[in-house]
Design a protein around this motif. Structure first.
Motif, short mmCIF file in Angstrom:
data_model
loop_
_atom_site.label_atom_id
_atom_site.label_comp_id
_atom_site.label_asym_id
_atom_site.label_seq_id
_atom_site.Cartn_x
_atom_site.Cartn_y
_atom_site.Cartn_z
N PRO A 106 -81.48 -2.72 115.83
CA PRO A 106 -81.84 -3.69 116.87
C PRO A 106 -81.28 -3.22 118.20
CG PRO A 106 -79.92 -4.45 115.70
CD PRO A 106 -80.32 -3.16 115.03
N ALA A 109 -76.71 -6.83 119.40
CA ALA A 109 -76.42 -7.90 118.45
C ALA A 109 -76.93 -9.23 118.98
CB ALA A 109 -74.92 -7.97 118.18
N GLU A 110 -77.05 -10.19 118.10
CA GLU A 110 -77.54 -11.50 118.50
C GLU A 110 -76.62 -12.13 119.54
OE1 GLU A 110 -78.78 -15.78 116.42
OE2 GLU A 110 -78.00 -14.10 115.21
N GLY A 111 -77.22 -12.65 120.60
CA GLY A 111 -76.46 -13.25 121.68
C GLY A 111 -76.13 -12.30 122.81
N SER A 113 -77.40 -9.11 125.57
CA SER A 113 -78.58 -8.70 126.34
C SER A 113 -78.49 -7.22 126.65
CB SER A 113 -78.68 -9.50 127.65
OG SER A 113 -78.77 -10.89 127.39
N TYR A 121 -72.69 -9.62 127.19
CA TYR A 121 -72.52 -10.92 126.56
C TYR A 121 -71.81 -11.86 127.54
CZ TYR A 121 -70.45 -14.49 123.53
OH TYR A 121 -70.05 -15.69 122.98
#
Length: 237
Positions: A106, A109-111, A113, A121
């Motif tokens: 990806p 990570a999630e959260g 940009s 973050y």
């Protein structure tokens, strides 16, 4: 057979004129009868031979079925060949795009940009500058370092409406009169500045910097604020 008949005819003629005419006529009739039988018997044999040479319907069906199976096999082989070429081209295209950093799986990570191969973050809670930096370190990152106008624009948008700590400070012991007294958390010098207009950057007590809701930098005292972390993409934060 015919030669024998002619020999018999000759013998009869020599035997005498009295009996010759009658015997010759009899022999001629016999000859005609024999020739007729031979010609009549030869016809079925040729027809029988042709019948034997002609393949039965089942043989024609099997031949057609074999041809159909062969064509189907050729179609399958050609299809698999084209599919393998397509898969190879697709794999090469994906590899090239990955090498050019156009595809990342990806990206962050999630959260977080993504911006220019770095991940950012922004917290939703407030902490002081030191604790904020520790939170970034726990995420394998550090407080953001802004090194270009493009990055400043990105961080400003990410910050939104609020005040967030960035990785700029004046270390203790640095005199306020020194032009290079400000340092980023990686110890690099300040090259670009986006201070708030008419901001006093020589204050003795305001040695930590946050980005405000207007997107400009403001020195301030320590206290609870949100923070913005920056880390490299490969860290998989």
């Amino acid at each position: 057979m015919i030669s024998q008949i002619y020999e018999d005819v000759s013998d009869y003629r020599e035997a005498g004129a009295d009996q010759g005419g009658e015997r010759v006529e009899q022999l001629v009739e016999i000859y005609k009868s024999i020739d007729y039988d031979r010609s009549h018997n030869d016809l079925p044999r040729s027809q029988e031979t042709g019948a034997r040479n002609k393949p039965p319907a089942s043989r024609a069906f099997l031949a057609a079925l074999a041809l159909l199976c062969l064509l189907l096999l050729v179609v399958i082989i050609v299809g698999f060949y084209q599919l393998s070429i397509t898969n190879e081209k697709l794999h090469t295209l994906i590899s090239n795009l990955t090498n050019q950093n156009l595809i990342r799986t990806p990206p962050c990570a999630e959260g977080w940009s993504l911006f220019q191969q770095h991940c950012y973050y922004k917290s939703t809670e407030g902490k002081n500058w030191t604790a904020s930096r520790e939170e970034c370190s726990r995420r394998k990152a550090d407080l953001v370092i802004i090194s270009s106008k493009e990055e400043q624009k990105f961080v400003r948008k990410l910050n939104g409406a609020g005040d967030s700590w960035i990785g700029l400070q004046r270390p203790r012991g640095k005199k306020t009169s020194q032009k290079d007294s400000w340092r980023w958390v990686d110890e690099s010098h300040l090259m670009l500045t986006f201070w708030r207009v008419d901001e006093d950057i020589n204050s003795k007590i305001k040695r930590l910097v946050h980005i405000n809701s207007n997107g400009t930098w403001t020195p301030s005292e320590d206290g609870p604020k949100q923070w913005i972390c920056e880390g490299v993409q490969e860290a998989n934060m």
